[in-house]
Design an enzyme around this catalytic site. Structure first.
Site, mmCIF file in Angstrom:
data_model
loop_
_atom_site.group_PDB
_atom_site.id
_atom_site.type_symbol
_atom_site.label_atom_id
_atom_site.label_comp_id
_atom_site.label_asym_id
_atom_site.label_seq_id
_atom_site.Cartn_x
_atom_site.Cartn_y
_atom_site.Cartn_z
ATOM 1 N N SER A 32 -6.028 -10.576 -6.296
ATOM 2 C CA SER A 32 -7.080 -9.597 -6.581
ATOM 3 C C SER A 32 -7.317 -9.566 -8.082
ATOM 4 O O SER A 32 -6.388 -9.783 -8.873
ATOM 5 C CB SER A 32 -6.676 -8.199 -6.103
ATOM 6 O OG SER A 32 -7.593 -7.223 -6.555
ATOM 7 N N TYR B 37 -0.427 -1.482 -5.730
ATOM 8 C CA TYR B 37 -1.347 -2.557 -5.350
ATOM 9 C C TYR B 37 -1.546 -3.530 -6.506
ATOM 10 O O TYR B 37 -1.435 -4.752 -6.338
ATOM 11 C CB TYR B 37 -2.687 -1.964 -4.912
ATOM 12 C CG TYR B 37 -3.682 -2.998 -4.438
ATOM 13 C CD1 TYR B 37 -3.654 -3.467 -3.124
ATOM 14 C CD2 TYR B 37 -4.653 -3.508 -5.298
ATOM 15 C CE1 TYR B 37 -4.563 -4.423 -2.687
ATOM 16 C CE2 TYR B 37 -5.562 -4.465 -4.866
ATOM 17 C CZ TYR B 37 -5.522 -4.911 -3.563
ATOM 18 O OH TYR B 37 -6.427 -5.860 -3.139
#
Length: 249
Positions: free
Chosen positions: A136, A149
Site C-alpha cells: 500500500s 496498517y
C-alpha cells in the site's frame, strides 16, 4: 494450466484479481476468512467451479495456512502463483488502539504473507513460480490513525525483498502498492455501496482519475508472466501518480 492462490479473494481488489486470472487461463484457489464472501463467490463462479477451489482460511493461523496449502495441492496438483492480498485495517487514535487490535492487524497483514510463503514455497519452486505481495502507498505516505496498517504495509516491502533474495532464482517475489483504488461496490452484498466520487477526487491524480481494481489486476498479470522473469525484489506503485514518484524496495 497454471494455478494461482489468492488470499482475501472474496471481496474488493481480490475478487477482481480472481476474475482476471480465470479469464486468462488460470485455475484459482481462493483463501478467504469471510464465510459470507465465500458463499457469494460460490454462487457467482458456479459456471467455473472446476477451475476454482474455495478454502476457508485465516492467514494469521499457521494451522489454517498449512491446511489450505495441502488442500490446494491435493485439488490442483501444483502451485504456480501466490498472491498475498488479504488485509484488514483498524483506524483508531493511538491511545484507543489496543495491543490485541494491533496484533490482529499485524498478524493478518504481515505474518499472514510470511506464513503463506513459508507453506507454499516448496511447490512454487518446482514450477519456477511467483509471489506477489499487495502492499500500500500507506507504507510511505500514511494517514492519521492507521498505525498497525501502515506498519504492516511497510513490513510487506521489506519482506518482499527478503523473500526475493532468499528464494531466487526458483521463485520471483514482487510487491504492488496500490494508492486510492475504489472498491466500494466490490464488497460483499451486505457492505457493497458505490461511493459518489467527485471531480476533485479524480483531479488530484496526475492520471486524471481514481484507481480501479482492474489497474492492480493488470499489473499482476504482467508481473507473473513467465517472460518477465528478470523482474524480482521490486515494489511497483500503482496510484495514478499521486505520490509523485516511484519508490522501490
Amino acid at each position: 494450466m497454471r494455478t494461482a492462490i489468492i488470499t482475501g479473494g472474496g471481496q474488493g481488489i481480490g475478487r477482481v484479481i480472481t476474475q482476471y486470472l480465470l479469464t486468462h487461463g488460470y485455475r484459482v484457489a481462493i483463501w478467504e476468512a469471510d464465510t459470507d464472501a465465500l458463499a457469494e463467490l460460490r454462487e457467482a463462479f458456479k459456471a467455473s467451479s472446476t477451475q476454482i477451489l474455495l478454502v476457508s482460511c485465516d492467514v494469521s493461523s499457521e494451522i489454517n495456512v498449512k491446511k489450505a496449502a495441502d488442500q490446494t495441492i491435493s485439488y490442483f496438483g501444483q502451485i504456480d502463483v501466490l498472491i498475498n492480498n488479504a488485509a484488514i485495517m483498524i483506524e483508531k487514535p493511538l491511545d484507543k488502539l489496543t495491543l490485541d487490535e494491533w496484533n490482529r492487524v499485524i498478524n493478518t497483514n504481515l505474518t499472514g504473507p510470511f506464513l503463506c510463503a513459508k507453506h507454499t514455497a516448496q511447490y512454487l519452486a518446482v514450477q519456477k513460480g511467483s509471489i506477489i505481495n499487495i502492499g500500500s502507498t500507506r507504507a510511505f505516505q500514511s494517514e492519521p490513525d492507521t498505525f498497525a496498517y501502515s506498519a504492516s504495509k511497510g513490513g510487506i516491502l521489506s519482506l518482499t525483498h527478503s523473500l526475493a533474495v532468499s528464494l531466487g532464482p526458483d521463485i520471483r517475489v514482487n510487491a504492488i502498492s496500490p494508492g486510492w483504488i475504489d472498491v466500494s461496490a466490490l464488497r460483499k452484498k451486505a457492505k457493497a455501496k458505490a461511493d459518489e466520487l467527485r471531480p476533485e477526487d479524480h483531479a488530484q491524480h496526475p492520471a486524471g482519475r481514481v484507481g480501479q481494481a482492474d489497474d492492480i489486476a493488470r499489473m499482476i498479470l504482467f508481473l507473473i508472466a513467465p517472460e518477465n522473469s528478470f523482474i524480482t525484489g521490486q515494489n511497483f506503485v500503482v496510484d495514478g501518480g499521486i505520490t509523485r514518484k516511484m519508490i522501490y524496495v
